[in-house]
Design a protein around this motif. Structure first.
Motif, PDB file in Angstrom:
ATOM      1  N   ASP A 186      12.135 -12.011  -2.648  1.00 46.66           N
ATOM      2  CA  ASP A 186      11.114 -12.323  -1.661  1.00 46.66           C
ATOM      3  C   ASP A 186      10.398 -11.031  -1.276  1.00 46.66           C
ATOM      4  O   ASP A 186      11.035  -9.988  -1.107  1.00 46.66           O
ATOM      5  CB  ASP A 186      11.759 -12.949  -0.422  1.00 46.66           C
ATOM      6  CG  ASP A 186      10.742 -13.392   0.614  1.00 46.66           C
ATOM      7  OD1 ASP A 186       9.731 -14.013   0.234  1.00 46.66           O
ATOM      8  OD2 ASP A 186      10.960 -13.119   1.813  1.00 46.66           O
ATOM      9  N   VAL A 187       9.085 -11.106  -1.139  1.00 48.49           N
ATOM     10  CA  VAL A 187       8.284  -9.987  -0.651  1.00 48.49           C
ATOM     11  C   VAL A 187       7.350 -10.539   0.414  1.00 48.49           C
ATOM     12  O   VAL A 187       6.631 -11.512   0.166  1.00 48.49           O
ATOM     13  CB  VAL A 187       7.461  -9.324  -1.780  1.00 48.49           C
ATOM     14  CG1 VAL A 187       6.577  -8.217  -1.219  1.00 48.49           C
ATOM     15  CG2 VAL A 187       8.376  -8.772  -2.867  1.00 48.49           C
ATOM     16  N   GLN A 188       7.405  -9.938   1.591  1.00 49.42           N
ATOM     17  CA  GLN A 188       6.548 -10.360   2.697  1.00 49.42           C
ATOM     18  C   GLN A 188       5.694  -9.188   3.147  1.00 49.42           C
ATOM     19  O   GLN A 188       6.135  -8.040   3.115  1.00 49.42           O
ATOM     20  CB  GLN A 188       7.377 -10.844   3.870  1.00 49.42           C
ATOM     21  CG  GLN A 188       8.159 -12.096   3.598  1.00 49.42           C
ATOM     22  CD  GLN A 188       8.957 -12.516   4.832  1.00 49.42           C
ATOM     23  OE1 GLN A 188       8.924 -11.876   5.872  1.00 49.42           O
ATOM     24  NE2 GLN A 188       9.681 -13.612   4.690  1.00 49.42           N
ATOM     25  N   LEU A 189       4.490  -9.504   3.604  1.00 47.77           N
ATOM     26  CA  LEU A 189       3.602  -8.510   4.178  1.00 47.77           C
ATOM     27  C   LEU A 189       3.601  -8.687   5.688  1.00 47.77           C
ATOM     28  O   LEU A 189       3.328  -9.772   6.190  1.00 47.77           O
ATOM     29  CB  LEU A 189       2.180  -8.672   3.636  1.00 47.77           C
ATOM     30  CG  LEU A 189       2.032  -8.620   2.120  1.00 47.77           C
ATOM     31  CD1 LEU A 189       0.568  -8.792   1.728  1.00 47.77           C
ATOM     32  CD2 LEU A 189       2.593  -7.333   1.556  1.00 47.77           C
ATOM     33  N   ASP A 190       3.936  -7.623   6.397  1.00 47.79           N
ATOM     34  CA  ASP A 190       3.956  -7.624   7.850  1.00 47.79           C
ATOM     35  C   ASP A 190       2.538  -7.826   8.402  1.00 47.79           C
ATOM     36  O   ASP A 190       1.552  -7.551   7.713  1.00 47.79           O
ATOM     37  CB  ASP A 190       4.519  -6.271   8.316  1.00 47.79           C
ATOM     38  CG  ASP A 190       4.702  -6.208   9.803  1.00 47.79           C
ATOM     39  OD1 ASP A 190       5.729  -6.707  10.282  1.00 47.79           O
ATOM     40  OD2 ASP A 190       3.810  -5.646  10.480  1.00 47.79           O
ATOM     41  N   GLU A 191       2.445  -8.265   9.654  1.00 48.73           N
ATOM     42  CA  GLU A 191       1.144  -8.435  10.302  1.00 48.73           C
ATOM     43  C   GLU A 191       0.358  -7.125  10.318  1.00 48.73           C
ATOM     44  O   GLU A 191      -0.872  -7.134  10.387  1.00 48.73           O
ATOM     45  CB  GLU A 191       1.302  -8.902  11.756  1.00 48.73           C
ATOM     46  CG  GLU A 191       2.199 -10.090  11.985  1.00 48.73           C
ATOM     47  CD  GLU A 191       3.683  -9.723  12.017  1.00 48.73           C
ATOM     48  OE1 GLU A 191       4.094  -8.795  12.735  1.00 48.73           O
ATOM     49  OE2 GLU A 191       4.439 -10.384  11.299  1.00 48.73           O
ATOM     50  N   ARG A 201      -5.172  -9.123   7.409  1.00 48.86           N
ATOM     51  CA  ARG A 201      -5.675 -10.103   6.449  1.00 48.86           C
ATOM     52  C   ARG A 201      -7.061  -9.682   6.003  1.00 48.86           C
ATOM     53  O   ARG A 201      -7.743  -8.919   6.665  1.00 48.86           O
ATOM     54  CB  ARG A 201      -5.706 -11.504   7.074  1.00 48.86           C
ATOM     55  CG  ARG A 201      -4.325 -11.999   7.439  1.00 48.86           C
ATOM     56  CD  ARG A 201      -3.496 -12.256   6.176  1.00 48.86           C
ATOM     57  NE  ARG A 201      -2.085 -12.431   6.507  1.00 48.86           N
ATOM     58  CZ  ARG A 201      -1.103 -11.733   5.984  1.00 48.86           C
ATOM     59  NH1 ARG A 201      -1.337 -10.792   5.107  1.00 48.86           N
ATOM     60  NH2 ARG A 201       0.137 -11.951   6.315  1.00 48.86           N
ATOM     61  N   GLU A 206      -6.838 -11.846  -0.524  1.00 52.16           N
ATOM     62  CA  GLU A 206      -5.593 -12.574  -0.232  1.00 52.16           C
ATOM     63  C   GLU A 206      -5.034 -13.210  -1.508  1.00 52.16           C
ATOM     64  O   GLU A 206      -3.819 -13.214  -1.722  1.00 52.16           O
ATOM     65  CB  GLU A 206      -5.823 -13.635   0.845  1.00 52.16           C
ATOM     66  CG  GLU A 206      -6.045 -13.047   2.227  1.00 52.16           C
ATOM     67  CD  GLU A 206      -4.920 -12.142   2.693  1.00 52.16           C
ATOM     68  OE1 GLU A 206      -3.736 -12.519   2.608  1.00 52.16           O
ATOM     69  OE2 GLU A 206      -5.225 -11.019   3.145  1.00 52.16           O
ATOM     70  N   ILE A 215       2.308 -10.415  -5.497  1.00 51.16           N
ATOM     71  CA  ILE A 215       3.648 -10.735  -4.990  1.00 51.16           C
ATOM     72  C   ILE A 215       4.360 -11.691  -5.935  1.00 51.16           C
ATOM     73  O   ILE A 215       5.533 -11.496  -6.269  1.00 51.16           O
ATOM     74  CB  ILE A 215       3.570 -11.311  -3.560  1.00 51.16           C
ATOM     75  CG1 ILE A 215       3.172 -10.203  -2.583  1.00 51.16           C
ATOM     76  CG2 ILE A 215       4.897 -11.941  -3.144  1.00 51.16           C
ATOM     77  CD1 ILE A 215       2.808 -10.699  -1.196  1.00 51.16           C
ATOM     78  N   ARG A 222      15.419  -8.862  -0.277  1.00 52.69           N
ATOM     79  CA  ARG A 222      14.126  -9.224   0.287  1.00 52.69           C
ATOM     80  C   ARG A 222      13.438  -7.917   0.678  1.00 52.69           C
ATOM     81  O   ARG A 222      14.097  -6.983   1.134  1.00 52.69           O
ATOM     82  CB  ARG A 222      14.288 -10.095   1.527  1.00 52.69           C
ATOM     83  CG  ARG A 222      14.949 -11.430   1.232  1.00 52.69           C
ATOM     84  CD  ARG A 222      15.124 -12.254   2.517  1.00 52.69           C
ATOM     85  NE  ARG A 222      15.816 -13.490   2.242  1.00 52.69           N
ATOM     86  CZ  ARG A 222      15.234 -14.598   1.775  1.00 52.69           C
ATOM     87  NH1 ARG A 222      13.942 -14.605   1.541  1.00 52.69           N
ATOM     88  NH2 ARG A 222      15.940 -15.674   1.552  1.00 52.69           N
ATOM     89  N   LYS A 255      10.175  -6.378   2.939  1.00 52.48           N
ATOM     90  CA  LYS A 255       9.074  -6.584   3.883  1.00 52.48           C
ATOM     91  C   LYS A 255       8.282  -5.290   3.924  1.00 52.48           C
ATOM     92  O   LYS A 255       8.835  -4.219   4.214  1.00 52.48           O
ATOM     93  CB  LYS A 255       9.591  -6.947   5.271  1.00 52.48           C
ATOM     94  CG  LYS A 255       8.469  -7.280   6.239  1.00 52.48           C
ATOM     95  CD  LYS A 255       9.020  -7.827   7.543  1.00 52.48           C
ATOM     96  CE  LYS A 255       7.887  -8.315   8.426  1.00 52.48           C
ATOM     97  NZ  LYS A 255       8.413  -8.891   9.673  1.00 52.48           N
ATOM     98  N   SER A 276       5.173  -3.033   5.457  1.00 50.40           N
ATOM     99  CA  SER A 276       4.290  -2.874   6.605  1.00 50.40           C
ATOM    100  C   SER A 276       3.633  -1.502   6.532  1.00 50.40           C
ATOM    101  O   SER A 276       4.056  -0.636   5.765  1.00 50.40           O
ATOM    102  CB  SER A 276       5.050  -3.050   7.920  1.00 50.40           C
ATOM    103  OG  SER A 276       6.122  -2.151   8.012  1.00 50.40           O
TER     104      SER A 276
END
Length: 161
Positions: A13-18, A22, A28, A35, A56, A58, A60
């Motif tokens: 899993d790869v997430q982009l922090d706020e 955007r 996007e 990803i 995982r 994340k 930022s």
């Protein structure tokens, strides 16, 4: 080096922090593709991790630094690494310019001209990938293909569309 194909030495899993923010729908989309490609095939293992993955990630941005927050599949924190983006500035800028030239060439240039630009584009992509591997050395073991996919993500994090 993390073993390619291992179920444990990989990202799931790869997430982009706020903090990443955007952008346009095109950007996007490129981020989502980067990803997806990274998760689909990678070799990723934090150095000296007593446990095991899969992991995982994340990402930022804090004060012009890229933060890699790595956790286990169950969410348990493993380690956080902070990388300065300064070593990537020139490469990302040059890569952006050559990608623009490449897309322009596709519309109007000869195949040999397109191929020459594409060779330069791939060379810069490799340079960015190697820089990323060097910056992560001693922190996270990745193979070159994973570094290429991560560099693509670093690039699209900078791209505003």
């Amino acid at each position: 080096m993390a073993k390619s194909g291992s179920d444990h030495a990989k990202l799931i899993d790869v997430q982009l922090d706020e903090s990443i923010g955007r952008s346009t729908p095109d950007v996007e989309h490129e981020r989502a593709v980067a990803i997806f490609d990274l998760i689909e095939e990678n070799s990723f293992a934090p150095v000296n991790d007593a446990g095991s993955g899969p992991y995982r990630l994340k990402l930022s941005l804090i004060d012009a630094r890229l933060v890699f927050a790595i956790s286990r599949e169950n969410g348990e924190d493993v380690v956080t690494h902070i990388l300065s983006l300064t070593p990537f500035r020139r490469i990302v800028k040059d890569y952006f310019m050559i990608c623009e030239s490449y897309y322009d060439a596709i519309r109007s240039s000869t195949p040999s001209h397109i191929e020459a630009i594409d060779m330069g584009r791939r060379g810069l992509h490799n340079e960015g990938s190697q820089t990323l591997m060097d910056r992560l050395a001693g922190k996270v073991e990745i193979d070159f293909d994973t570094a290429r996919r991560l560099f693509t993500l670093v690039y699209v994090l900078h791209w505003r569309g």
